[in-house]
Design a protein around this motif. Structure first.
Motif, mmCIF file in Angstrom:
data_model
loop_
_atom_site.group_PDB
_atom_site.id
_atom_site.type_symbol
_atom_site.label_atom_id
_atom_site.label_comp_id
_atom_site.label_asym_id
_atom_site.label_seq_id
_atom_site.Cartn_x
_atom_site.Cartn_y
_atom_site.Cartn_z
ATOM 1 N N ALA A 91 0.837 -1.206 0.000
ATOM 2 C CA ALA A 91 0.000 0.000 0.000
ATOM 3 C C ALA A 91 0.867 1.251 0.000
ATOM 4 O O ALA A 91 0.548 2.245 -0.661
ATOM 5 C CB ALA A 91 -0.928 -0.008 1.206
ATOM 6 N N GLU B 192 -3.208 -6.782 -0.069
ATOM 7 C CA GLU B 192 -1.847 -6.269 -0.213
ATOM 8 C C GLU B 192 -0.763 -7.338 -0.121
ATOM 9 O O GLU B 192 0.310 -7.196 -0.727
ATOM 10 C CB GLU B 192 -1.593 -5.221 0.880
ATOM 11 C CG GLU B 192 -2.523 -4.024 0.793
ATOM 12 C CD GLU B 192 -2.607 -3.247 2.085
ATOM 13 O OE1 GLU B 192 -3.489 -2.385 2.201
ATOM 14 O OE2 GLU B 192 -1.785 -3.521 3.003
ATOM 15 N N VAL C 230 -3.258 -2.729 -5.081
ATOM 16 C CA VAL C 230 -3.617 -1.465 -4.433
ATOM 17 C C VAL C 230 -3.718 -0.352 -5.470
ATOM 18 O O VAL C 230 -4.627 0.488 -5.417
ATOM 19 C CB VAL C 230 -2.602 -1.106 -3.338
ATOM 20 C CG1 VAL C 230 -2.914 0.264 -2.738
ATOM 21 C CG2 VAL C 230 -2.607 -2.163 -2.247
ATOM 22 N N CYS D 211 -5.233 3.079 3.457
ATOM 23 C CA CYS D 211 -4.779 1.743 3.853
ATOM 24 C C CYS D 211 -5.058 1.562 5.335
ATOM 25 O O CYS D 211 -4.747 2.449 6.142
ATOM 26 C CB CYS D 211 -3.286 1.621 3.555
ATOM 27 S SG CYS D 211 -2.397 0.389 4.518
#
Length: 663
Positions: free
Chosen positions: A123, A275, A284, A306
């Motif tokens: 992320a 992720e 992402v 995130c």
């Protein structure tokens, strides 16, 4: 007041020592079961209370002298990179900062990384290339409660951070997860893709948004660049194709898109489920592309974020624990960044090493030809938490010197040559940065046992023996961190312990008069031209797919009662009562096919190893998938260390396994 030692919410709590132990009182943010019972570990019989040298109790001076002498000897014989450092996302900002300084100045090694690489790195990489900056949530948690729709891809917050659920609009919650988790059961809509296909699903959702007129054209034109390339790249991801790849029905995809494009305020969130893949950065990125197309990032009340997991997972990746970073979220290969930080440290920029190995690559190189021969480990338990953990354990055993700082005898500490007993959260001052980028002050509530010291004392104790006289006081370290971070993306220069004493402040905060930045990107993104970047990405299969020998997907995750490797929570009786053992969750039809009944011992085998657990039969899991929690040693013997080419994140969330009942 202090803060909970577990997840990135960093819920406030008040502690009152008494004759029967420490009483915990929650603040209005509330606590989960882990938080309510956190104080039990402070008086646990499992506490480490004296330094250990080859299993024997010794004085602090004896242990520190031994470690410093061995480090110096290894450096002389094999060079600075023969010594490595491994940190953790639960360390305070002060510890993370000083650990990075210790590695690069006192040891001169490039070989430093931390377990947060296994958490938010994908992320972070995606946010940096899209927005020019990574702050887990670039908006305050309060904005989630005001959103009409929240899409959560790969997160089970009802178990990992329960107080957050109260901030989610459940009637507008969309959850993407291969399991019908506790969070998915609360959601208005659950999309249940096959493990490893979140990227294809994100591409399909974006295809539908464009096809159904959901593009915020004014926003895209004014605040982004690169949209046309992404528009072209998703034309082949028509809904029926996405259904074939993911298993998610077209009708449910259309419902999700309808909810998103008709929301006045919407937030898209990703968690570890999306992720922790060898394509996690691209996954992402696909969700960020979706958010940008809808005009969400930088719009008040909307955005992408995130869901950071570890207690200081955000701050831990900002101040130098990561192999490629310097304090303030600076890049270690940036000459200006090197010059600034070197100036604060009083060394030449040329003396600072470059980027070293990423977390798994570092662990995999330990004791091997050309790899580190010594490891100093703080706040981590890779014997349980690393992918392909059986191999990682072998590498740890191959070291000439393993030094572990911990509060209990974890599975990794049990392998160490030297173990330092260190303070817990309630026994020290320090700062943490929660999932929304709010820096909070953790206050010392009680004294540690007599022979227990802080990680900062370990670092400075070794540093002085290696010729560097540094202050171990948390406030003094933070004051230096402020100077080192000044001018960087994660600028803490305007933060002081006094300013953080109430509710904390959000970074960036460049000067004392600055109010902090709860919402980033409102006027411009942190890119050179101020525009967010669309980045075209393509789906590809998991690094390892089921076959005749290993016909089932394995996915891993957390349960409500436990945290991370379980080194803390498995020593707290009420939590063990709630979740006493590892288990294997499988669908009734798969269980019937394998002649497995509830409560049977089940063996799960991958190409890397095997482990066992108790069978739990549930239709919450897909027919082609089994689930295991990773809080016990065993699950990560199975997982695949295939790495994301950008973030170097291992593929924890999907591999191929064989499942059988233990006779």
């Amino acid at each position: 007041m202090t803060h909970c030692p577990y997840c990135a919410l960093q819920c406030g709590m008040r502690l009152t020592p008494g004759e029967r132990g420490v009483t915990v009182e929650a603040t209005p943010s509330g606590l989960c079961q882990k938080g309510w019972t956190a104080a039990e570990l402070l008086t646990s019989a499992d506490r480490l209370t004296t330094p250990l040298l080859y299993g024997e109790a010794v004085t602090w001076d004896t242990a520190l002298d031994h470690v410093a002498e061995r480090l110096a000897a290894l450096k002389r014989e094999h060079g600075a990179d023969s010594v490595a450092v491994f940190g953790g996302g639960g360390l305070t900002n002060e510890k993370a900062y000083l650990l990075g300084k210790f590695a690069r100045v006192a040891l001169g090694t490039s070989q430093i990384d931390y377990n947060g690489r296994f958490c938010m790195s994908s992320a972070a990489a995606a946010s940096n290339r899209a927005f020019g900056m990574d702050r887990g949530l670039p908006l305050p948690i309060a904005d989630l409660a005001d959103a009409d729709v929240v899409l959560l891809a790969g997160g089970n917050v009802a178990e990992t951070m329960p107080p957050l659920v109260r901030r989610l609009p459940l009637d507008g919650l969309i959850v993407i997860d291969p399991r019908r988790t506790a969070t998915a059961k609360l959601a208005a809509l659950h999309l249940q893709p096959a493990p490893g296909t979140d990227l294809a699903l994100a591409l399909g959702l974006l295809h539908l948004v464009i096809a159904e007129g959901g593009v915020d054209a004014d926003y895209v034109a004014a605040r982004t660049t690169g949209f046309e390339a992404v528009r072209t790249s998703v034309t082949s991801w028509w809904p029926e194709r996405v259904e074939r790849v993911t298993g998610v029905p077209v009708a449910r995809m259309r419902t999700a898109v309808h909810m998103l494009k008709n929301a006045h305020k919407a937030v898209i969130l990703t968690g570890r489920g999306a992720e922790q893949h060898a394509k996690g950065t691209d996954t992402v990125t696909a969700f960020i592309n979706l958010a940008l197309t809808l005009g969400l990032p930088g719009t008040p009340g909307s955005g992408y974020g995130c869901v950071t997991g570890q207690g200081n997972g955000q701050g831990g990746r900002e101040h130098g624990q990561k192999a490629d970073q310097l304090p303030g979220y600076r890049r270690i290969d940036d000459p200006a960044a090197r010059a600034h930080v070197a100036g604060v440290w009083g060394v030449s920029p040329d003396s600072l090493p470059g980027a070293g190995r990423s977390a798994y690559e570092l662990l995999d190189a330990l004791g091997a030809d050309g790899g580190p021969k010594a490891l100093l480990l703080f706040g981590s338990n890779p014997v349980v938490s690393a992918p392909r953990s059986g191999s990682v354990t072998e590498r740890l055993r191959a070291l000439d010197l393993l030094v572990v700082c911990d509060i209990v005898m974890s599975e990794t500490a049990a392998l160490a040559d030297v173990v330092f007993p260190v303070t817990q959260w309630a026994e020290e001052d320090g700062t943490m940065t929660n999932l929304e980028g709010r820096v909070v002050l953790r206050r010392k509530a009680l004294a540690p046992p007599p022979e227990v010291r802080s990680d900062l004392d370990v670092i400075t104790g070794l540093a002085v023996r290696l010729g560097h006289d540094w202050d171990a006081a948390p406030r003094a370290v933070f004051e230096e961190l402020r100077r080192a971070s000044a001018g960087g993306p994660a600028d803490y220069a305007g933060l002081t312990y006094e300013r953080l004493a109430t509710d904390g402040l959000h970074w960036p905060c460049p000067e004392i008069s600055h109010p902090g930045t709860p919402r980033t990107f409102l006027e411009r993104f942190a890119t050179p031209d101020g525009l967010a970047r669309f980045v075209p990405v393509e789906h590809r299969p998991p690094a390892e797919e089921p076959d005749d020998d290993y016909p089932v997907y394995l996915t891993t995750g957390r349960v409500l009662a436990h945290y991370q490797s379980g080194a803390q929570t498995r020593r707290i009786a009420p939590l063990m009562d709630a979740s006493p053992e590892p288990f294997v969750e499988l669908h009734p039809s798969l269980a019937e096919h394998l002649s497995i009944a509830p409560g049977d011992q089940v063996r799960v085998t991958s190409r890397r190893g095997d482990t066992t657990g108790v069978a739990r039969i549930s239709d919450a899991i897909r027919r082609d998938t089994v689930f295991m929690p990773f809080h016990w040693e065993g699950a990560n013997r199975l997982t695949n260390p295939a790495l994301d080419p950008v973030s170097r994140m291992p593929e924890f969330k999907v591999c191929a396994v064989r499942v059988e009942r233990v006779a």
